[in-house]
Design an enzyme around this catalytic site. Sequence first.
Site, PDB file in Angstrom:
ATOM      1  N   ASP A 246       0.830  -1.200   0.000  1.00 15.30           N
ATOM      2  CA  ASP A 246       0.000   0.000   0.000  1.00 15.30           C
ATOM      3  C   ASP A 246       0.872   1.260   0.000  1.00 15.30           C
ATOM      4  O   ASP A 246       0.702   2.143  -0.841  1.00 15.30           O
ATOM      5  CB  ASP A 246      -0.919   0.017   1.225  1.00 15.30           C
ATOM      6  CG  ASP A 246      -1.872  -1.154   1.250  1.00 15.30           C
ATOM      7  OD1 ASP A 246      -1.455  -2.264   0.902  1.00 15.30           O
ATOM      8  OD2 ASP A 246      -3.034  -0.957   1.619  1.00 15.30           O
TER       9      ASP A 246
ATOM     10  N   GLU B   4       1.266  -5.957  -5.086  1.00  9.25           N
ATOM     11  CA  GLU B   4       1.047  -5.123  -6.269  1.00  9.25           C
ATOM     12  C   GLU B   4       2.270  -4.316  -6.674  1.00  9.25           C
ATOM     13  O   GLU B   4       2.687  -4.343  -7.836  1.00  9.25           O
ATOM     14  CB  GLU B   4      -0.124  -4.171  -6.013  1.00  9.25           C
ATOM     15  CG  GLU B   4      -0.412  -3.217  -7.163  1.00  9.25           C
ATOM     16  CD  GLU B   4      -1.690  -2.416  -6.958  1.00  9.25           C
ATOM     17  OE1 GLU B   4      -1.778  -1.302  -7.508  1.00  9.25           O
ATOM     18  OE2 GLU B   4      -2.599  -2.900  -6.263  1.00  9.25           O
TER      19      GLU B   4
END
Length: 369
Positions: A18, A266
Amino acid sequence: MQAPSFDIFCRVVDNFGDIGVCWRLARRLAHMPARHRVRLWVDDLASFARIQPDVNPHAPRQELCAVDIVHWTSAPPALAPHDVVIEAFACHPPKAFLERMAASNSLWINLEYLSAEDWVESCHALPSPQPNGLRKAFFFPGFTPATGGLLREDGLIQARDDWLARPAQRRELQRALGVPDDFLARMTEGSKQVLLFAYPDAPAPALIRALDTPEAPSLVLVPAGVCPGLRRGRHGNILVHEFPFLDQAGFDRLLWSSDLNCVRGEDSLVRALWAGKPLLWHIYPQEDHAHLAKLHAFLERSPYPAMVKRSHEAWNQPDATLASDALAAALHAERFSEWTRAGAQWCSSLAGRPDLASSLVEFCKHAGR
C-alpha cells in the site's frame, strides 16, 4: 483544472504494498513537468521508513522528494483539501476532511487495487455521486488501454538499460548486500540470481530444490523477515542470503540485476514487470480462493508460455511437489529462455501505453471542468 494539486490518503495494512504504491504515485505526480503539489497522509510512518529511510517516523509533518508528508493520526491537522483527494484502496479520509472537501468542491478519487480481470474495464472511471454533493470516481490500474495503466516514471526503462549495460554494478550490489566473496567467485555464466520476496506460505523449499543443480551455483536473495520458514545459508549448490530492506530505488536495481524475480502483492509485481525479467507472482491470499481468479486473469493477459503459467499456478498452491516439478521444468535452459523473451516482450508492450499517473492527471483535468 490545469495543474491539479493532490492529497493521497494511505493506510499501511499488513505489508508494504500500500505505502509502496502511494509513495511512488506521490513522487511521480510531484516530479511531472507540471510539478503538482502533493500531500501524502500515512498512518504508519515506521513501516514507511523501512522503504524510505529518510522518513522520520516521529515527525507529525515533513517534506521529502517535494512531497508534503503528514502523519495520519486519530486527530489529524485541519488542513485545507487539495483539488483532488485520492483514497488509496478504500482507506476513507476522515469525516471532517470530507466535509472540507465538499466545501471546496474537491474531486474524490477511489484508487483501486490492480487487477487484470475483465470487469475492471467496465468499472474504471465510473462516477459515484455522494449525498453531500461531492464528486467521486473509481480509478483502476490495469493492463489494457481501457484502464488507468501501471505506475511508471519517465525514463525508467532507459535507467534500467543503462544499469544493465554496466555488468560490474551487479557484482557491486551483491557485495553491498553482504554476499560472501567466496560464493560470488564460484558463480559462472550458468548461475542464476533469484530475488525471493513472497508471503510466508510460498513453497520456497520447492524453489530451492528446482534451482539446485550440479551445473552451476545459484544465489537466492531474501529480504529480512521474508519467508521465515526457509533456512538461510547453503542448500547444496544454492546460497540463501538474507539482506536488509532496501529503498525503492535499490529494490528496482535488485529486480533489474536478478535473473528471476519472485515477487508478491502489487507494487513489487509492477516493478518486476518493468524489469523485463522472468517473474513469479505470489498473489495476496484471499478467502474462498478469490485470489486465484485474479491470478488466472493476470496469466491470461500475459504472453507467457504454458509452462510458465503452470509454474505461477503451482507457486500459489500448497502442494510443494507440484511447485517443485513445475519450476524445475520452467527453469530448464531452453524454457527459461522462452520465459525471458516473454518477460521482455510484455514489458515493451506495456511501456508503450500511458502510465497511471499521467492517465490520472488527464482524467482529473477533464472531470474538474
